[in-house]
Design a protein around this motif. Sequence first.
Motif, PDB file in Angstrom:
ATOM      1  N   ASP A 490      -6.256   1.289  -2.047  1.00 42.59           N
ATOM      2  CA  ASP A 490      -4.966   1.381  -1.362  1.00 42.59           C
ATOM      3  C   ASP A 490      -4.973   0.506  -0.119  1.00 42.59           C
ATOM      4  OD1 ASP A 490      -6.719   2.823   0.149  1.00 42.59           O
ATOM      5  OD2 ASP A 490      -5.618   4.714   0.070  1.00 42.59           O
ATOM      6  N   GLU A 539       0.284  -5.883  -4.780  1.00 42.66           N
ATOM      7  CA  GLU A 539       1.421  -6.174  -3.936  1.00 42.66           C
ATOM      8  C   GLU A 539       0.972  -6.013  -2.489  1.00 42.66           C
ATOM      9  OE1 GLU A 539       4.913  -3.976  -4.754  1.00 42.66           O
ATOM     10  OE2 GLU A 539       4.904  -4.383  -6.911  1.00 42.66           O
ATOM     11  N   GLN A 542       0.453  -2.594  -0.742  1.00 39.31           N
ATOM     12  CA  GLN A 542       0.494  -1.533  -1.752  1.00 39.31           C
ATOM     13  C   GLN A 542      -0.824  -1.363  -2.494  1.00 39.31           C
ATOM     14  OE1 GLN A 542       3.257   0.424  -2.052  1.00 39.31           O
ATOM     15  NE2 GLN A 542       4.011  -0.781  -0.317  1.00 39.31           N
TER      16      GLN A 542
END
Length: 697
Positions: A490, A539, A542
């Motif tokens: 993450d 991304e 993200q």
Amino acid sequence: MTDLPSTTPDDLRPGLRFLAGGGAATGLILARDWRDHPLGLPENWPAPFKAALSLVLNSPESMILCWDADELFFFFNETYFPLLGPRLDWAMGTPMRDVWADAWEQARPIVDDAFAGRSRRFVDLPWKLSTDRGAADTWWSFSYSRILDEQGERAGLFIFTNETTQRVLADRALLESRAQLVRLNADLAEQVAQRTAERDRMWNASPDLMVVVSTDGRYLAVNPAWTDILGYQPAELLGIDALSLVHPEDLPAAVEALAAAQAGTMPTFETRFRHHDGSYRWLQWVAAPGEAEVFAIGRHVTEAKEAAEQLKRATEQLSQAQKMEAIGQLTGGVAHDFNNLLTIIRGSVELLRRPDLAPDKRDRYVEAIGETATRATKLTGQLLAFARRQALTPELLDVGVAVGEIAEMVQTLIGARVALHVEAPAMPCLAEIDRSQFETALVNLAINARDAMEGQGMLRVAIAPVGEIPSLRGHHGVSGEFVAVAVIDDGAGIPPEALPHIFEPFFTTKGVGKGTGLGLSQVIGFAKQSGGDISVTSEPGQGTTFTLYLPRVTEGRAAADRSEEDGPADGQGAYVLLIEDNEEVGQFATAALNELGYRSLLATNAYDALSILETDAARFDVVFSDVVMPGMNGVECATRIRERHPALPIVLTSGYAHVLAENWQHGFELLHKPYSMEQLSRTLRRAVARGARARGE
């Protein structure tokens, strides 16, 4: 036009089944009212016409069927749609002369030749057509072939066609651009010096932008082409900042190029310049230093930008290749590490030679030599893996179990502030892979994830069986049984512009001194060599997911492989044909085999070994051969032995062999040099047992 759904045989009436699989083209046929058409309703069309039309509709190539030798009613498949432009809605079933009315006079002689049996293929044939882009010169590649009915009479035409206008224009522009660059870069300094005298004559006539820039970066002079290309009068430009018209995104490159020219070099570069109306134009520049100023020539390349981009990509590839020169920087580090290892080995050997050495010290020095040899083996393996030249040693692993076994080590590497979660299925996920290289790949991915999360976050490793490798990097997907290992973080994610380059050697998004750019190169190298691949989705902000795909092994295959571990505890007198061209290694291997309970016969090259086997192959239980040998190498020799004596097991050994790095699945067991006595014993024991089973013993 409204999108039309594709159809299946179950969607169609029995009389229309020949239209099945035609996609949107079938929809166009069904949407037309055929009641007043000369061909009549589709279900009543003649069988030859239906068969030909079915072939066209299901072809992946751009294809036309013209039926009826007089009217040439026009039918086409979905691949042909983009070539019709505004004609698409009404062209299906319309006579060809109406569909391509503006090209009919040019097409009619070709149609007549085809019906006369003189079929021809045309490549990049120019046509003047009125298209959805307006009247334009276009180019096409196509072929016409006649269709005869059962009586040998003309029934229609098959036409294979593709518009090649964009490629033809791009090729021309690219050739022109390359030729211009060659001319401009061919000793430009000498050309500028020679042409200074005639510059005034050229100044007014040149179609290219010409400019003289002062040492403080202002326009001293511009030629009339600035008015034609950018809309400025020369008086408007004199004295202004030379960079004031450059697009903001291109400003760094322009600043660098101007500085390089002022420093005495001749840069070539591309920038967007603002037109007088506020829009931008692409310009290709070559700059050269003068006595106290910079002289530059700019060519308007907006329309040829696509071709120029191809050249730019080629230049970027050259730049990437230059990075490979950095490999030389590795040499010092490798030499340093090996010299340290050799120092330990040499020192330990000298100490072992002392006659008064205590037994405990002797054991310690022997242990140091063994550990150091293991470290040296790992170092060479890492170098070969980086170069994608590692000869893999595959073994059958439950991937979920293997990940769990190194989870503690991975947790130590990523730190306590990163939570590690391993998600393995209850069912075994078996793969035949190199354990060491798999663990290295997993560690590389984990370290990258840790850095992306700045040492804090959650890292998940999920293992699952899957039925395919998806389409990756322009390659088609692959169906089959695979194990997917997903490493999910993450963290900050990967910038979109960096994604196409992350697997290239030396490419890194990390700061200087924080990454070598070699980790992901090792991962994809291992995946490809193992028969799999790796995907990445990311991304910015993200997180990132890397998914490693490895070929999955079924339970039945796994049981058969496990049965091969059976065999005698030692050699028990099994006879080994040893093939080794190095005298010292041959003597060592012979002694080692004797200690392990084997009998052996040494052949110093492949030809002698083949001769021995031709004389008496039955006395040997296994062949143990080096790979790298002069003349016939070990793989070639083993292949011949397998052809002539298929029941005789073969074990290969090598420190490095290019042929094994390219394809380790030659069907032979591989033992890496340097090997331990335990590894040699285990490998030969397995081979001898396998050979006995093959002979039914």
